[in-house]
Design a protein around this motif. Structure first.
Motif, mmCIF file in Angstrom:
data_model
loop_
_atom_site.group_PDB
_atom_site.id
_atom_site.type_symbol
_atom_site.label_atom_id
_atom_site.label_comp_id
_atom_site.label_asym_id
_atom_site.label_seq_id
_atom_site.Cartn_x
_atom_site.Cartn_y
_atom_site.Cartn_z
ATOM 1 N N ALA A 1 -15.231 -74.151 26.804
ATOM 2 C CA ALA A 1 -16.124 -73.374 27.665
ATOM 3 C C ALA A 1 -15.379 -72.386 28.543
ATOM 4 N N VAL A 2 -14.107 -72.680 28.814
ATOM 5 C CA VAL A 2 -13.330 -71.802 29.690
ATOM 6 C C VAL A 2 -13.237 -70.380 29.143
ATOM 7 N N VAL A 3 -13.385 -70.226 27.829
ATOM 8 C CA VAL A 3 -13.318 -68.894 27.221
ATOM 9 C C VAL A 3 -14.405 -67.983 27.794
ATOM 10 N N TRP A 4 -15.528 -68.585 28.192
ATOM 11 C CA TRP A 4 -16.624 -67.795 28.757
ATOM 12 C C TRP A 4 -16.536 -67.692 30.271
ATOM 13 N N ASP A 5 -15.623 -68.434 30.883
ATOM 14 C CA ASP A 5 -15.484 -68.404 32.340
ATOM 15 C C ASP A 5 -14.564 -67.291 32.820
ATOM 16 N N VAL A 6 -13.688 -66.824 31.944
ATOM 17 C CA VAL A 6 -12.698 -65.812 32.332
ATOM 18 C C VAL A 6 -13.256 -64.414 32.085
ATOM 19 N N PRO A 7 -12.628 -63.383 32.634
ATOM 20 C CA PRO A 7 -13.114 -62.010 32.430
ATOM 21 C C PRO A 7 -13.134 -61.619 30.950
ATOM 22 N N ARG A 8 -13.946 -60.634 30.639
ATOM 23 C CA ARG A 8 -14.108 -60.184 29.249
ATOM 24 C C ARG A 8 -12.784 -59.721 28.650
ATOM 25 N N SER A 9 -11.918 -59.115 29.458
ATOM 26 C CA SER A 9 -10.630 -58.660 28.947
ATOM 27 C C SER A 9 -9.770 -59.829 28.468
ATOM 28 N N VAL A 10 -9.854 -60.960 29.162
ATOM 29 C CA VAL A 10 -9.104 -62.151 28.751
ATOM 30 C C VAL A 10 -9.740 -62.761 27.507
ATOM 31 N N ARG A 11 -11.066 -62.745 27.458
ATOM 32 C CA ARG A 11 -11.770 -63.236 26.272
ATOM 33 C C ARG A 11 -11.395 -62.399 25.053
ATOM 34 N N ARG A 12 -11.256 -61.109 25.242
ATOM 35 C CA ARG A 12 -10.832 -60.223 24.153
ATOM 36 C C ARG A 12 -9.419 -60.577 23.692
ATOM 37 N N SER A 13 -8.544 -60.854 24.648
ATOM 38 C CA SER A 13 -7.183 -61.254 24.301
ATOM 39 C C SER A 13 -7.188 -62.571 23.536
ATOM 40 N N PHE A 14 -8.027 -63.514 23.965
ATOM 41 C CA PHE A 14 -8.175 -64.791 23.253
ATOM 42 C C PHE A 14 -8.572 -64.531 21.802
ATOM 43 N N ALA A 15 -9.584 -63.687 21.605
ATOM 44 C CA ALA A 15 -10.059 -63.381 20.256
ATOM 45 C C ALA A 15 -8.981 -62.709 19.427
ATOM 46 N N ARG A 16 -8.266 -61.773 20.020
ATOM 47 C CA ARG A 16 -7.211 -61.056 19.280
ATOM 48 C C ARG A 16 -6.116 -62.021 18.833
ATOM 49 N N ILE A 17 -5.694 -62.901 19.740
ATOM 50 C CA ILE A 17 -4.655 -63.867 19.390
ATOM 51 C C ILE A 17 -5.132 -64.778 18.270
ATOM 52 N N TYR A 18 -6.369 -65.249 18.380
ATOM 53 C CA TYR A 18 -6.898 -66.159 17.369
ATOM 54 C C TYR A 18 -6.920 -65.485 15.996
ATOM 55 N N VAL A 19 -7.423 -64.276 15.940
ATOM 56 C CA VAL A 19 -7.535 -63.573 14.655
ATOM 57 C C VAL A 19 -6.157 -63.226 14.108
ATOM 58 N N ARG A 20 -5.217 -62.891 14.970
ATOM 59 C CA ARG A 20 -3.872 -62.555 14.493
ATOM 60 C C ARG A 20 -3.183 -63.769 13.878
ATOM 61 N N HIS A 21 -3.472 -64.946 14.402
ATOM 62 C CA HIS A 21 -2.920 -66.167 13.804
ATOM 63 C C HIS A 21 -3.594 -66.498 12.476
#
Length: 258
Positions: A181-201
């Motif tokens: 759930a923390v993914v939705w608690d942080v700012p959108r820019s951090v959520r975008r970074s989360f998504a980018r890291i996940y997809v790059r892996h």
């Protein structure tokens, strides 16, 4: 949610306390009482607080529950209750992405490990750990048939427990049915970074296709939530099918994972 003293304490198991957080509270009660009554021995302290004198003795003699020590380590590193808008929260969420997509947390030791990939360099993984304040070493680099992993050199088990408190699983991740759930608690820019890291892996490209395929061995509910995160941070098309996600070439460019 971001890790808290309560959620961190509850990653520890204890035969005497069904709720490990209660052990932390009892330890604090003993230390506070002893500070106010320095001449009282273990029996008097135990009677006053309705605790076994044997348990009290260890705490009066300088002993400390592992959970209390872990909480102190986490406090020292700034991992507990960070402001969701803070750099610490961002660093923890980005490390969480590395662990969920390209790593693991050991079931027994809670030590986190991340394997670099084609798009994710060892330097990037080391930087992700260093951003939360821990140094790293490389494991299995010269071991045949074992994946090379980046692991912490200190405070790793407490860091792993903090990541578990944030929603990461220990051991196999195939049963993880929801994004933390923390993914939705942080700012959108951090959520975008989360998504980018996940997809790059996890992203795969094929010579005859311009799309990026993200293969995820997770329940459909996890895959759907991952798509919702991608839909939130980019405008281009992402679809779910066959236990994974398909990211259009335009979406990959927008996310920065070409």
């Amino acid at each position: 949610m971001v890790p808290t003293a309560v959620s961190l304490a509850r990653t520890y198991s204890d035969r005497e306390y069904p709720d490990p957080w209660e052990k932390v509270l009892d330890y604090r009660r003993v230390r506070e009482y002893a500070a106010e009554h320095p001449n009282h021995g273990r029996i008097r302290v135990g009677k006053a607080l309705d605790l076994p004198s044997g348990r009290v003795r260890g705490w009066l003699d300088g002993g400390m529950p592992d959970s209390v020590r872990g909480i102190q380590t986490a406090i020292d590193h700034g991992w507990l209750d960070p402001d969701p808008e803070s750099e610490t929260a961002a660093a923890l969420v980005e490390l969480l992405a590395h662990v969920l997509a390209g790593g693991s947390i050991a079931t027994e030791s809670y030590g986190p490990a991340v394997t670099p990939g084609k798009r994710v360099s060892p330097t990037e993984v080391r930087n992700a750990f260093e951003c939360v304040g821990v140094e790293t070493r490389t494991r299995n680099a010269d071991t045949p048939n074992r994946a090379t992993e980046i692991v912490p050199t200190c405070a790793g088990t407490v860091l792993g427990r903090c990541l578990v408190a944030m929603g990461a699983p220990t051991g196999a991740k195939t049963s993880l049915d929801h994004l933390p759930a923390v993914v939705w608690d942080v700012p959108r820019s951090v959520r975008r970074s989360f998504a980018r890291i996940y997809v790059r892996h996890r992203g795969l490209n094929y010579a005859d296709k311009s799309t990026t395929r993200v293969q995820v061995e997770r329940p459909s509910s996890f895959i759907e939530e991952l798509r919702e995160v991608l839909d939130d941070v980019i405008d281009e098309r992402v679809t779910t099918a066959d236990a994974g996600l398909t990211i259009s070439a335009a979406a990959a460019r927008e996310l920065g994972v070409e």
